[in-house]
Design a protein around this motif. Structure first.
Motif, PDB file in Angstrom:
ATOM      1  N   ASP A  80      -1.590   8.306  17.156  1.00 49.93           N
ATOM      2  CA  ASP A  80      -0.404   9.088  17.533  1.00 49.93           C
ATOM      3  C   ASP A  80       0.865   8.406  17.030  1.00 49.93           C
ATOM      4  O   ASP A  80       1.778   9.063  16.490  1.00 49.93           O
ATOM      5  N   PHE A  81       0.949   7.091  17.206  1.00 48.59           N
ATOM      6  CA  PHE A  81       2.096   6.328  16.717  1.00 48.59           C
ATOM      7  C   PHE A  81       2.234   6.499  15.202  1.00 48.59           C
ATOM      8  O   PHE A  81       3.331   6.702  14.671  1.00 48.59           O
ATOM      9  N   SER A  82       1.099   6.400  14.507  1.00 50.63           N
ATOM     10  CA  SER A  82       1.096   6.483  13.047  1.00 50.63           C
ATOM     11  C   SER A  82       1.564   7.855  12.574  1.00 50.63           C
ATOM     12  O   SER A  82       2.389   7.967  11.657  1.00 50.63           O
ATOM     13  N   SER A  83       1.069   8.920  13.194  1.00 52.85           N
ATOM     14  CA  SER A  83       1.460  10.279  12.799  1.00 52.85           C
ATOM     15  C   SER A  83       2.938  10.528  13.076  1.00 52.85           C
ATOM     16  O   SER A  83       3.637  11.132  12.258  1.00 52.85           O
ATOM     17  N   TYR A  84       3.403  10.071  14.239  1.00 51.19           N
ATOM     18  CA  TYR A  84       4.833  10.175  14.551  1.00 51.19           C
ATOM     19  C   TYR A  84       5.659   9.523  13.449  1.00 51.19           C
ATOM     20  O   TYR A  84       6.616  10.099  12.916  1.00 51.19           O
ATOM     21  N   ALA A  85       5.267   8.301  13.081  1.00 52.01           N
ATOM     22  CA  ALA A  85       6.038   7.527  12.110  1.00 52.01           C
ATOM     23  C   ALA A  85       5.982   8.137  10.715  1.00 52.01           C
ATOM     24  O   ALA A  85       6.975   8.142   9.980  1.00 52.01           O
ATOM     25  N   ILE A 119      10.338  16.568  12.091  1.00 57.72           N
ATOM     26  CA  ILE A 119      10.755  15.920  13.333  1.00 57.72           C
ATOM     27  C   ILE A 119      10.053  16.566  14.524  1.00 57.72           C
ATOM     28  O   ILE A 119       9.596  15.875  15.451  1.00 57.72           O
ATOM     29  N   ALA A 120       9.943  17.901  14.524  1.00 58.90           N
ATOM     30  CA  ALA A 120       9.242  18.592  15.608  1.00 58.90           C
ATOM     31  C   ALA A 120       7.781  18.142  15.667  1.00 58.90           C
ATOM     32  O   ALA A 120       7.227  17.913  16.752  1.00 58.90           O
ATOM     33  N   ALA A 121       7.154  17.999  14.500  1.00 61.61           N
ATOM     34  CA  ALA A 121       5.758  17.553  14.451  1.00 61.61           C
ATOM     35  C   ALA A 121       5.622  16.115  14.944  1.00 61.61           C
ATOM     36  O   ALA A 121       4.654  15.765  15.629  1.00 61.61           O
ATOM     37  N   ALA A 122       6.609  15.277  14.590  1.00 63.05           N
ATOM     38  CA  ALA A 122       6.593  13.878  15.035  1.00 63.05           C
ATOM     39  C   ALA A 122       6.664  13.804  16.556  1.00 63.05           C
ATOM     40  O   ALA A 122       5.897  13.067  17.199  1.00 63.05           O
ATOM     41  N   LYS A 123       7.576  14.561  17.133  1.00 64.62           N
ATOM     42  CA  LYS A 123       7.764  14.521  18.582  1.00 64.62           C
ATOM     43  C   LYS A 123       6.531  15.024  19.330  1.00 64.62           C
ATOM     44  O   LYS A 123       6.191  14.528  20.410  1.00 64.62           O
ATOM     45  N   GLU A 124       5.852  15.974  18.734  1.00 62.20           N
ATOM     46  CA  GLU A 124       4.638  16.517  19.360  1.00 62.20           C
ATOM     47  C   GLU A 124       3.566  15.432  19.536  1.00 62.20           C
ATOM     48  O   GLU A 124       2.788  15.453  20.486  1.00 62.20           O
ATOM     49  N   ILE A 182      10.849   8.960  25.587  1.00 63.37           N
ATOM     50  CA  ILE A 182      12.191   9.517  25.343  1.00 63.37           C
ATOM     51  C   ILE A 182      12.981   8.752  24.268  1.00 63.37           C
ATOM     52  O   ILE A 182      13.582   9.370  23.387  1.00 63.37           O
ATOM     53  N   PRO A 183      13.008   7.410  24.278  1.00 65.23           N
ATOM     54  CA  PRO A 183      13.759   6.730  23.205  1.00 65.23           C
ATOM     55  C   PRO A 183      13.268   7.091  21.806  1.00 65.23           C
ATOM     56  O   PRO A 183      14.074   7.352  20.901  1.00 65.23           O
ATOM     57  N   LEU A 184      11.953   7.129  21.590  1.00 66.83           N
ATOM     58  CA  LEU A 184      11.423   7.479  20.266  1.00 66.83           C
ATOM     59  C   LEU A 184      11.667   8.945  19.940  1.00 66.83           C
ATOM     60  O   LEU A 184      11.888   9.294  18.769  1.00 66.83           O
ATOM     61  N   LEU A 185      11.652   9.817  20.934  1.00 69.39           N
ATOM     62  CA  LEU A 185      11.957  11.233  20.707  1.00 69.39           C
ATOM     63  C   LEU A 185      13.413  11.395  20.272  1.00 69.39           C
ATOM     64  O   LEU A 185      13.722  12.151  19.344  1.00 69.39           O
ATOM     65  N   ALA A 186      14.303  10.669  20.945  1.00 71.73           N
ATOM     66  CA  ALA A 186      15.726  10.751  20.606  1.00 71.73           C
ATOM     67  C   ALA A 186      16.011  10.173  19.225  1.00 71.73           C
ATOM     68  O   ALA A 186      16.837  10.702  18.475  1.00 71.73           O
ATOM     69  N   ILE A 187      15.324   9.093  18.872  1.00 73.15           N
ATOM     70  CA  ILE A 187      15.493   8.508  17.534  1.00 73.15           C
ATOM     71  C   ILE A 187      15.040   9.499  16.465  1.00 73.15           C
ATOM     72  O   ILE A 187      15.661   9.607  15.400  1.00 73.15           O
ATOM     73  N   ALA A 188      13.980  10.240  16.748  1.00 70.09           N
ATOM     74  CA  ALA A 188      13.510  11.249  15.797  1.00 70.09           C
ATOM     75  C   ALA A 188      14.604  12.284  15.535  1.00 70.09           C
ATOM     76  O   ALA A 188      14.879  12.649  14.377  1.00 70.09           O
ATOM     77  N   ASP A 189      15.245  12.762  16.577  1.00 68.11           N
ATOM     78  CA  ASP A 189      16.345  13.729  16.412  1.00 68.11           C
ATOM     79  C   ASP A 189      17.521  13.105  15.659  1.00 68.11           C
ATOM     80  O   ASP A 189      18.163  13.750  14.825  1.00 68.11           O
ATOM     81  N   PHE A 190      17.782  11.841  15.926  1.00 69.43           N
ATOM     82  CA  PHE A 190      18.896  11.141  15.274  1.00 69.43           C
ATOM     83  C   PHE A 190      18.723  11.100  13.761  1.00 69.43           C
ATOM     84  O   PHE A 190      19.693  11.179  12.999  1.00 69.43           O
ATOM     85  N   ILE A 191      17.490  11.010  13.306  1.00 66.51           N
ATOM     86  CA  ILE A 191      17.216  10.896  11.875  1.00 66.51           C
ATOM     87  C   ILE A 191      17.754  12.096  11.101  1.00 66.51           C
ATOM     88  O   ILE A 191      18.310  11.941  10.012  1.00 66.51           O
ATOM     89  N   THR A 192      17.632  13.291  11.655  1.00 63.38           N
ATOM     90  CA  THR A 192      18.116  14.477  10.932  1.00 63.38           C
ATOM     91  C   THR A 192      19.589  14.752  11.224  1.00 63.38           C
ATOM     92  O   THR A 192      20.217  15.513  10.492  1.00 63.38           O
ATOM     93  N   ALA A 193      20.123  14.157  12.284  1.00 62.61           N
ATOM     94  CA  ALA A 193      21.529  14.416  12.627  1.00 62.61           C
ATOM     95  C   ALA A 193      22.482  13.437  11.964  1.00 62.61           C
ATOM     96  O   ALA A 193      23.692  13.677  11.931  1.00 62.61           O
ATOM     97  N   ARG A 194      21.972  12.336  11.393  1.00 62.37           N
ATOM     98  CA  ARG A 194      22.856  11.288  10.887  1.00 62.37           C
ATOM     99  C   ARG A 194      23.636  11.757   9.656  1.00 62.37           C
ATOM    100  O   ARG A 194      23.206  12.643   8.923  1.00 62.37           O
ATOM    101  N   THR A 195      24.771  11.105   9.444  1.00 61.41           N
ATOM    102  CA  THR A 195      25.639  11.455   8.314  1.00 61.41           C
ATOM    103  C   THR A 195      25.769  10.317   7.313  1.00 61.41           C
ATOM    104  O   THR A 195      26.545  10.405   6.372  1.00 61.41           O
ATOM    105  N   HIS A 196      25.028   9.233   7.517  1.00 57.23           N
ATOM    106  CA  HIS A 196      25.068   8.111   6.569  1.00 57.23           C
ATOM    107  C   HIS A 196      23.773   7.323   6.663  1.00 57.23           C
ATOM    108  O   HIS A 196      22.998   7.532   7.600  1.00 57.23           O
TER     109      HIS A 196
END
Length: 309
Positions: free
Chosen positions: A220-225, A280-285, A295-309
């Protein structure tokens, strides 16, 4: 499993969790540990060059992923901090070498002159070599309260992630693909799952290994990553087109100048954004079994697509 088609799932709110505060606190921990990990000794020049790039800032996403994964699996920050530092050392090595004239030939990184522009190409190469070797020494010598077999697993995983089966192999195919107009999606995905994704995957997986996760949880960790790694690269490709040099901290438009195949060049920007969101949706699943602890890893996943740099 990496998913690359279909429509993105909507983002969900994560209860009572402030990602910005979490990232700031973890970054402070990582920065302090990195500073202590590499004292300035004789010969000072090489240690200055190593510290110049290692302490140059950045999001520290890789070590933070390692710490978060270890805590999710029931471990502690103290168990994982040497590996987290080593991951940043390896990542920094890859940036120093990637910026060299023989590779991507860049003048700026994280808003500062690249290592070879300050210390020369010879010292920059040696600084990268020094960081790579020291990363493995640091894990072996500094990891505490973790069974030796787990530490050995971590070292083996990192060795594979950074070698010809991982980062180095991806870089070779990337260099061979420059200037070619016939690069297919499969080749591009190979480049990025190896050049970028392998180390990101190692960050999460190694955090889990240190804490003693089961084999099924490790999958699960590997697929998320894997999913966040590919999404990370898609967003990087987009930012290379849409962001300024000040936002990126490095030269903008380098991919276009080098005639590199990118996801936007294959799919267009909007489709690329949609693919990243779906990854990202697949990662969180993959983290559903862990409940609110994830929750921290879920939030980091969302951060990846929201970042601007």
């Amino acid at each position: 499993m990496v998913v690359t088609d279909g429509r993105p799932a909507p983002k969900e709110e994560l209860p009572n969790f402030d990602l910005s505060t979490y990232l700031k606190e973890r970054k402070v921990q990582v920065e302090e540990a990195l500073d202590l990990s590499l004292p300035l000794v004789y010969p000072e020049k090489i240690y200055e060059a190593m510290r110049y790039s290692l302490l140059a800032g950045g999001k520290r996403l890789r070590p933070i992923l390692c710490l978060a994964a270890c805590e999710l699996a029931g471990g502690t920050v103290q168990m994982a901090i040497p590996t987290a530092c080593a991951l940043e050392m390896i990542h920094t090595m890859s940036l120093i070498h990637d910026d060299l004239p023989a590779m991507d030939n860049d003048d700026y990184r994280r808003g500062k002159l690249t290592n070879h522009k300050v210390y020369g190409e010879d010292i920059a190469i040696l600084a990268g070599d020094g960081l790579l070797a020291y990363a493995f020494e640091y894990i072996a010598a500094q990891t505490q309260d973790v069974p030796a077999q787990r530490v050995l697993q971590v070292i083996a995983r990192l060795g594979r992630a950074v070698g010809a089966a991982g980062l180095v192999g991806g870089q070779v195919v990337d260099l061979e693909s420059e200037g070619r107009g016939d690069i297919k999606e499969e080749t591009l995905t190979f480049i990025h799952t190896h050049k970028t994704g392998a180390l990101l995957e190692a960050c999460v997986v190694c955090g889990g290994i240190l804490a003693g996760v089961s084999n099924s949880q490790l999958e699960d960790f590997s697929s998320y990553a894997q999913n966040i790694g590919l999404a990370f690269q898609i967003i990087d490709d987009i930012l290379d087109i849409t962001a300024t040099q000040e936002e990126l901290g490095k030269t903008a438009g380098k991919d276009l100048e080098a005639q590199k195949a990118t996801y936007p060049s294959l799919w267009g920007i909007e489709t690329s954004k949609a693919k990243a969101q779906q990854l990202i949706a697949a990662a969180k699943e993959q983290l559903t079994p862990f409940g609110e602890k994830a929750i921290p890893l879920l939030a980091i996943a969302d951060f990846i697509t929201a970042r601007t740099h």
